[in-house]
Scaffold this motif. Structure first.
Motif, PDB file in Angstrom:
ATOM      1  N   ALA A 116     134.640  99.483 -84.183  1.00  0.00           N
ATOM      2  CA  ALA A 116     134.628  99.360 -85.645  1.00  0.00           C
ATOM      3  C   ALA A 116     136.009  99.086 -86.220  1.00  0.00           C
ATOM      4  CB  ALA A 116     134.055 100.637 -86.257  1.00  0.00           C
ATOM      5  N   ASP A 117     137.042  99.595 -85.549  1.00  0.00           N
ATOM      6  CA  ASP A 117     138.401  99.420 -86.075  1.00  0.00           C
ATOM      7  C   ASP A 117     139.054  98.122 -85.609  1.00  0.00           C
ATOM      8  OD1 ASP A 117     138.595 100.141 -83.433  1.00  0.00           O
ATOM      9  OD2 ASP A 117     140.314 101.471 -83.696  1.00  0.00           O
ATOM     10  N   GLY A 118     138.267  97.252 -85.003  1.00  0.00           N
ATOM     11  CA  GLY A 118     138.803  95.964 -84.574  1.00  0.00           C
ATOM     12  C   GLY A 118     139.390  96.006 -83.170  1.00  0.00           C
ATOM     13  N   PHE A 119     139.378  97.185 -82.556  1.00  0.00           N
ATOM     14  CA  PHE A 119     139.912  97.298 -81.199  1.00  0.00           C
ATOM     15  C   PHE A 119     138.961  96.617 -80.221  1.00  0.00           C
ATOM     16  CE2 PHE A 119     140.596  99.536 -77.151  1.00  0.00           C
ATOM     17  CZ  PHE A 119     141.963  99.357 -77.012  1.00  0.00           C
ATOM     18  N   THR A 120     139.525  96.002 -79.202  1.00  0.00           N
ATOM     19  CA  THR A 120     138.701  95.355 -78.177  1.00  0.00           C
ATOM     20  C   THR A 120     139.292  95.660 -76.806  1.00  0.00           C
ATOM     21  OG1 THR A 120     140.013  93.343 -78.488  1.00  0.00           O
ATOM     22  CG2 THR A 120     137.883  93.412 -79.588  1.00  0.00           C
ATOM     23  N   HIS A 121     138.439  95.629 -75.800  1.00  0.00           N
ATOM     24  CA  HIS A 121     138.918  95.783 -74.421  1.00  0.00           C
ATOM     25  C   HIS A 121     137.864  95.195 -73.491  1.00  0.00           C
ATOM     26  CE1 HIS A 121     141.316  97.246 -71.139  1.00  0.00           C
ATOM     27  NE2 HIS A 121     142.131  97.865 -71.966  1.00  0.00           N
TER      28      HIS A 121
END
Lengths: 339, 171
Positions: free
Chosen positions: A149-154
């Motif tokens: 949701a906070d734009g974090f990706t992995h």
């Protein structure tokens, strides 16, 4: 006349500006109170260490100024990309899926030698494998790309997502996840550094390319936790009494490989004694260790610890900071023994 | 004769900041500072990233500087833009002239729309975040709409404050 008019105008404008500034200040204060400033990077070390870390003490490292507060009703988890049956789940849907409970330790990739950015909790949730199998990966799907949701990706290889121990967790230490720990759902990826255990996850994409996530693009490599060990007691610089019995205590961790042995040295690494593993419930958790010690002579002693992982590999002695794949090296502290 | 100077810009920046904070607190729409850092920080190589954090006294202090500094920076940009706006609008116009022309209004909102378009294109991948947990597609629309509202508020309050102050001056 125009000067007076302008002066009056400036007064009104000043009052309006003051009101706007006051209202903004109030909202900034609301955000500051919600911000991660009070808990981001807080380390837990020393004698208060417990086998299972209380949720409020569990370390947090976040990219955010203010972490998400996800509305459970608005939240959706999308499984998409190279799948036969893309699906979107609501929070309630997760409750009807098979759930498992699993104790797992997480460590931040930026945790330095002797640092406290690791904690242990009991997580409960759905094995990620079940969700992926139900969506049906297409031929060619090689990696999983996670969005939050906070734009974090992995991203991570598909095989890692299919491991039995990789979870989509919704509970932590018997309670629903708290906001700062990723409510309503987060990943738990044993063996990898914490950044891969994506919080506030809202999309799992199966991909066939080498797309990189937030920190991966910077060059961090989080896939394999280095074996680490730490001395918590006695504290660095602590004065002990000669011939008075003391106990060295600490933690050791090796991702998902488990800890086979911990050894400590009281002479700077010239000789080693095997420590007792007081708590080591599974390969996925840290081991809490202890070693009785009664120093005979007054003086300054260098205490060192090292661990061997469950695959028989001794912890690296090469001192390296956490960039880009986690810190390595032995934890050393100096203590003084008085007569 | 005195001109409103940078005051309209300051008022516009304050009004924009208030709306921006409301959008963040109530709807979880990311702050422009959050969008910009999420868009560009991943491109900073890890060594530079860690060194940069060290320069600012560590991650926590860097975040606090960013948090408070972004509001201050926004006000300074508002003041600078407001000052430029007043200077352009007042050029060659007497004290008795109408404070605003239709052309000034169209140009101001047109500039805001152009800035919005560029911002949305540049920040697009980061717009998909929402701190209230809105799904990515809806989050992107909301973030884009939020930016439009902010630029609209800035333009409208800049024009409004300028017109009100000039009106006082004429009275």
């Amino acid at each position: 006349m125009s000067e007076r008019g302008l002066t009056r105008g400036r007064f009104v404008a000043g009052a309006a500006g003051g009101a706007l500034a006051l209202a903004s200040g109030g909202l900034i204060e609301v955000l500051r109170r919600r911000s991660a400033f009070g808990y981001d990077g807080q380390e837990l070390l020393g004698g208060t260490l417990q086998p299972v870390t209380p949720t409020d003490d569990f370390y947090v490292v976040t990219k955010n100024l203010v972490d998400p507060r996800v509305d459970r009703d608005a939240w959706r988890l999308e499984i998409s990309g190279l799948v036969e049956r893309p699906r979107t789940l609501r929070f309630e849907d997760l409750g009807s899926l098979p759930s498992v409970e699993q104790e797992t330790t997480l460590e931040c990739i930026s945790n330095g030698v002797g640092g406290g950015l690791l904690s242990n909790a009991v997580w409960a949730g759905v094995p990620l494998r079940a969700l992926i199998e139900e969506a049906g990966p297409k031929r060619g799907a090689k990696r999983l790309f996670f969005h939050a949701a906070d734009g974090f990706t992995h991203s991570t290889p598909l095989e890692r997502g299919m491991q039995r121990t990789t979870l989509l967790a919704v509970r932590m230490n018997g309670e629903l996840l708290t906001d700062r720990h990723g409510f309503p759902a987060r990943l738990i990826v044993p063996g990898a550094y914490g950044e891969l255990s994506v919080k506030w996850i809202d999309r799992i994409e199966l991909i066939d390319d080498g797309r990189k996530g937030y920190y991966e693009q910077q060059g961090w490599r989080a896939e394999r936790v280095h074996t680490m060990s730490r001395i918590d007691l006695p504290a660095e610089g602590k004065a002990l009494r000669a011939s008075a019995p003391a106990t060295l205590r600490g933690v050791a961790f090796a991702g998902d490989r488990g800890i086979a042995r911990v050894e400590a040295s009281t002479d700077g690494g010239r000789s080693w004694r095997r420590a007792k593993l007081d708590y080591a419930p599974s390969k996925l958790t840290w081991a809490l260790w202890s070693l009785p010690w009664a120093p005979r002579e007054p003086g300054t002693y260098e205490l060192v610890v090292r661990a061997t992982d469950g695959e028989g590999e001794l912890q690296s002695t090469v001192e390296d900071n956490s960039v880009p794949d986690g810190a390595s090296g032995l934890h050393r502290i100096a203590v003084t023994v008085q007569a | 004769m005195k001109r409103p100077g940078a005051l309209p810009g300051l008022l516009a920046a304050l009004a924009t900041t208030l709306v921006m904070l409301l959008l963040r607190v109530v709807l979880g729409v990311p702050l422009p500072f959050e969008l910009v850092s999420d868009r560009f920080l991943p491109f900073v190589p890890v060594e530079g990233f860690v060194t940069g954090l060290g320069v600012f006294g560590g991650a926590l202090l860097a975040k606090q500087i960013g948090f408070y500094g972004s509001f201050l920076g926004q006000l300074l940009i508002g003041v600078a833009l407001g000052g430029l706006f007043v200077r352009l609008l007042s050029r060659g116009r007497g004290a008795g002239a109408a404070p605003l022309t239709r052309r000034a209004i169209v140009v101001t909102f047109g500039a805001a729309a152009a800035v919005w378009l560029v911002t949305v294109v540049v920040l697009w991948p980061a717009l998909r975040s929402n701190y209230g947990g809105l799904p990515p597609e809806r989050a992107a629309l909301l973030s884009a709409a939020g930016l439009l509202v902010l630029l609209g508020v800035f333009a409208a309050s800049l024009l409004g404050a300028y017109a009100a102050l000039r009106e006082r001056e004429r009275s």
